[in-house]
Design an enzyme around this catalytic site. Structure first.
Site, PDB file in Angstrom:
ATOM      1  N   GLU A 188      -0.347  -9.536  -0.338  1.00  9.86           N
ATOM      2  CA  GLU A 188      -1.756  -9.839  -0.062  1.00  9.86           C
ATOM      3  C   GLU A 188      -2.560  -9.970  -1.356  1.00  9.86           C
ATOM      4  O   GLU A 188      -3.385 -10.869  -1.503  1.00  9.86           O
ATOM      5  CB  GLU A 188      -2.346  -8.757   0.855  1.00  9.86           C
ATOM      6  CG  GLU A 188      -1.694  -8.798   2.240  1.00  9.86           C
ATOM      7  CD  GLU A 188      -2.135  -7.658   3.142  1.00  9.86           C
ATOM      8  OE1 GLU A 188      -1.765  -6.501   2.844  1.00  9.86           O
ATOM      9  OE2 GLU A 188      -2.842  -7.917   4.128  1.00  9.86           O
ATOM     10  N   GLY A 227       0.769  -5.141   0.974  1.00 10.51           N
ATOM     11  CA  GLY A 227      -0.457  -5.249   0.176  1.00 10.51           C
ATOM     12  C   GLY A 227      -0.230  -5.947  -1.156  1.00 10.51           C
ATOM     13  O   GLY A 227      -1.173  -6.506  -1.730  1.00 10.51           O
ATOM     14  N   GLU A 241       5.144  -5.085   7.000  1.00  9.49           N
ATOM     15  CA  GLU A 241       4.405  -4.035   7.718  1.00  9.49           C
ATOM     16  C   GLU A 241       4.955  -3.764   9.110  1.00  9.49           C
ATOM     17  O   GLU A 241       4.924  -2.638   9.599  1.00  9.49           O
ATOM     18  CB  GLU A 241       2.918  -4.414   7.833  1.00  9.49           C
ATOM     19  CG  GLU A 241       2.124  -4.257   6.552  1.00  9.49           C
ATOM     20  CD  GLU A 241       2.102  -5.505   5.685  1.00  9.49           C
ATOM     21  OE1 GLU A 241       2.966  -6.389   5.873  1.00  9.49           O
ATOM     22  OE2 GLU A 241       1.223  -5.573   4.814  1.00  9.49           O
ATOM     23  N   ALA A 284       0.870  -1.172   0.000  1.00  9.45           N
ATOM     24  CA  ALA A 284       0.000   0.000   0.000  1.00  9.45           C
ATOM     25  C   ALA A 284       0.910   1.226   0.000  1.00  9.45           C
ATOM     26  O   ALA A 284       2.072   1.153   0.428  1.00  9.45           O
ATOM     27  CB  ALA A 284      -0.886  -0.012   1.230  1.00  9.45           C
TER      28      ALA A 284
HETATM   29  C1  HXC Z   1       5.008   4.408  -1.291  1.00 12.63           C
HETATM   30  C2  HXC Z   1       6.945   3.522  -2.101  1.00 12.63           C
HETATM   31  C3  HXC Z   1       6.595   2.248  -1.614  1.00 12.63           C
HETATM   32  C4  HXC Z   1       5.340   2.118  -0.950  1.00 12.63           C
HETATM   33  C5  HXC Z   1       8.507   2.104  -2.561  1.00 12.63           C
HETATM   34  N1  HXC Z   1       8.114   3.367  -2.683  1.00 12.63           N
HETATM   35  N2  HXC Z   1       7.593   1.396  -1.918  1.00 12.63           N
HETATM   36  N3  HXC Z   1       6.151   4.585  -1.936  1.00 12.63           N
HETATM   37  N4  HXC Z   1       4.603   3.232  -0.810  1.00 12.63           N
HETATM   38  N5  HXC Z   1       4.897   0.962  -0.480  1.00 12.63           N
HETATM   39  C6  HXC Z   1       8.863   4.470  -3.310  1.00 12.63           C
HETATM   40  C7  HXC Z   1      10.098   4.870  -2.499  1.00 12.63           C
HETATM   41  O1  HXC Z   1       9.741   5.767  -1.451  1.00 12.63           O
HETATM   42  C8  HXC Z   1      10.943   5.521  -3.558  1.00 12.63           C
HETATM   43  O2  HXC Z   1      10.451   6.818  -3.797  1.00 12.63           O
HETATM   44  C9  HXC Z   1      10.631   4.688  -4.798  1.00 12.63           C
HETATM   45  O3  HXC Z   1       9.376   4.037  -4.560  1.00 12.63           O
HETATM   46  C10 HXC Z   1      11.671   3.612  -5.060  1.00 12.63           C
HETATM   47  O4  HXC Z   1      11.870   2.876  -3.859  1.00 12.63           O
HETATM   48  P1  HXC Z   1      13.291   2.738  -3.138  1.00 12.63           P
HETATM   49  O5  HXC Z   1      13.028   2.392  -1.720  1.00 12.63           O
HETATM   50  O6  HXC Z   1      14.164   3.910  -3.403  1.00 12.63           O
HETATM   51  O7  HXC Z   1      13.875   1.463  -3.933  1.00 12.63           O
HETATM   52  P2  HXC Z   1      14.825   0.335  -3.371  1.00 12.63           P
HETATM   53  O8  HXC Z   1      15.908   0.905  -2.510  1.00 12.63           O
HETATM   54  O9  HXC Z   1      15.214  -0.481  -4.557  1.00 12.63           O
HETATM   55  O10 HXC Z   1      13.912  -0.567  -2.430  1.00 12.63           O
HETATM   56  C11 HXC Z   1      12.780  -1.237  -2.957  1.00 12.63           C
HETATM   57  C12 HXC Z   1      11.880  -1.734  -1.802  1.00 12.63           C
HETATM   58  C13 HXC Z   1      11.576  -0.556  -0.866  1.00 12.63           C
HETATM   59  C14 HXC Z   1      12.607  -2.854  -1.022  1.00 12.63           C
HETATM   60  C15 HXC Z   1      10.625  -2.314  -2.420  1.00 12.63           C
HETATM   61  O11 HXC Z   1      11.044   0.503  -1.661  1.00 12.63           O
HETATM   62  C16 HXC Z   1      10.593  -0.870   0.207  1.00 12.63           C
HETATM   63  O12 HXC Z   1      10.933  -1.482   1.218  1.00 12.63           O
HETATM   64  N6  HXC Z   1       9.343  -0.389   0.031  1.00 12.63           N
HETATM   65  C17 HXC Z   1       8.330  -0.475   1.053  1.00 12.63           C
HETATM   66  C18 HXC Z   1       7.785  -1.852   1.148  1.00 12.63           C
HETATM   67  C19 HXC Z   1       6.755  -1.943   2.249  1.00 12.63           C
HETATM   68  O13 HXC Z   1       7.017  -1.694   3.436  1.00 12.63           O
HETATM   69  N7  HXC Z   1       5.535  -2.329   1.866  1.00 12.63           N
HETATM   70  C20 HXC Z   1       4.433  -2.506   2.795  1.00 12.63           C
HETATM   71  C21 HXC Z   1       3.645  -1.218   2.866  1.00 12.63           C
HETATM   72  S1  HXC Z   1       2.377  -1.317   4.076  1.00 12.63           S
HETATM   73  P3  HXC Z   1      11.425   8.051  -4.112  1.00 12.63           P
HETATM   74  O14 HXC Z   1      10.498   9.217  -4.103  1.00 12.63           O
HETATM   75  O15 HXC Z   1      12.471   8.082  -3.010  1.00 12.63           O
HETATM   76  O16 HXC Z   1      11.993   7.695  -5.456  1.00 12.63           O
HETATM   77  C22 HXC Z   1       1.169  -2.186   3.334  1.00 12.63           C
HETATM   78  C23 HXC Z   1      -0.067  -2.343   4.154  1.00 12.63           C
HETATM   79  C24 HXC Z   1      -1.161  -3.007   3.385  1.00 12.63           C
HETATM   80  O17 HXC Z   1       1.293  -2.639   2.254  1.00 12.63           O
HETATM   81  C25 HXC Z   1      -2.511  -2.898   4.083  1.00 12.63           C
HETATM   82  C26 HXC Z   1      -3.113  -1.543   4.033  1.00 12.63           C
HETATM   83  C27 HXC Z   1      -4.522  -1.488   4.547  1.00 12.63           C
END
Ligand code: HXC
Length: 255
Positions: A111, A108, A131, A63
């Protein structure tokens, strides 16, 4: 018509790709609403459906953290509820659904794949529920479906630690059905899915309907209630701010 989705037909298959590669295909309200609209409008055609992500890097990286960071508990509950509703349309889609995991499938994104009937994963891709590192829990049905698919012990391992699995580990855990080479990944997925094309859609529909759980609503309500409560905590704000500021979170584990 849809700014965040790309939809293509390939013989009797439909390929729906989440199309926000600059944000690693992360899901915000608009993407979820578009998915819900498309799934609702096209349900009766009952075509075999492949879900994937645009770009080389991600299936869906979760998400949208920036969109969630400042949500109130009520907004978080509504967001979770929207995602659960949209993914449930996929679970109850009248024909087989296949997640073609072409890159990161996190939170997400994992999921989303769990609500599909099959998960095919590209070699080198990663899958998990990180998460916990943001100070929250899964909120789109992951707590229920992960436990159902890989069992309670492994589900707790992945959700408590937030660690990501390689394609090989995910296959070993029974989380994905098949690992396919990186080159021409989507074409390989399509080739495998074609095994289903000559089957009776009517019989497939009945088979899926019989196997599916009749009522997943109680599990989803419990998850979204607990998910939403965390949005009144310091840890959720800190976890999400830390991710966006690219630093380690400082959770309040003692006062
Ligand atoms: C918003 C995101 C994002 C996300 C990545 N980006 N994932 N933005 N939401 N989930 C953005 C980063 O901020 C970054 O923006 C760009 O995408 C590229 O990501 P980087 O982190 O720079 O790339 P990298 O170093 O290669 O790492 C990739 C990655 C990492 C391992 C996938 O981005 C990451 O850990 N993302 C988050 C994953 C996460 O925690 N997902 C769960 C979310 S909570 P900029 O602007 O800096 O270029 C969830 C809850 C679901 O899903 C239920 C809800 C009700």
């Amino acid at each position: 018509m849809f700014s965040n989705l790309e939809i293509k037909e390939e013989g009797s298959l439909t390929i729906l790709a989440i199309n926000r590669p600059a944000q690693l295909n992360s899901l915000d309200t608009e993407v979820l609403q578009e998915m819900g609209k498309w799934l609702g409008e096209n349900r009766d055609q009952g075509r075999i459906l492949i879900i994937t992500g645009k770009g080389e890097k991600a299936f869906v990286a979760g998400a949208d953290i920036a969109a969630m960071k400042d949500m109130t508990p009520l907004e978080a509950e509504q967001f979770s509820s929207l995602g659960q509703r949209v993914f449930s349309l996929l679970y109850h889609w009248p024909a087989p659904t296949i997640a073609a995991i072409n890159g990161y499938a996190l939170g997400g994104g994992c999921e989303l794949s769990l609500f599909c009937d099959f998960r095919y994963m590209k070699k080198g891709a990663k899958i998990g529920q990180p998460e916990i590192t943001l100070g929250i829990i899964p909120g789109f049905g992951g707590t229920y479906f992960l436990k159902k698919i890989i069992g309670e012990a492994l589900a707790k391992d992945l959700i408590f630690t937030g660690r990501l699995l390689s394609a090989e580990e995910a296959k070993e855990y029974g989380l994905v059905h098949m690992i396919l080479e990186e080159e021409d990944f989507l074409s390989s997925v399509i080739k495998h899915v074609k095994n289903l094309e000559d089957k009776s859609l009517l019989a497939l529909r009945s088979a899926k309907n019989t196997i599916n759980d009749d009522d997943i609503s109680q599990a989803l309500i419990k998850e979204r209630t607990l998910f939403a409560e965390l949005f009144s905590s310091h840890d959720q704000k800190e976890g999400m701010s830390a991710f966006l500021e690219k630093r380690k979170p400082n959770f309040k584990n003692s006062d």
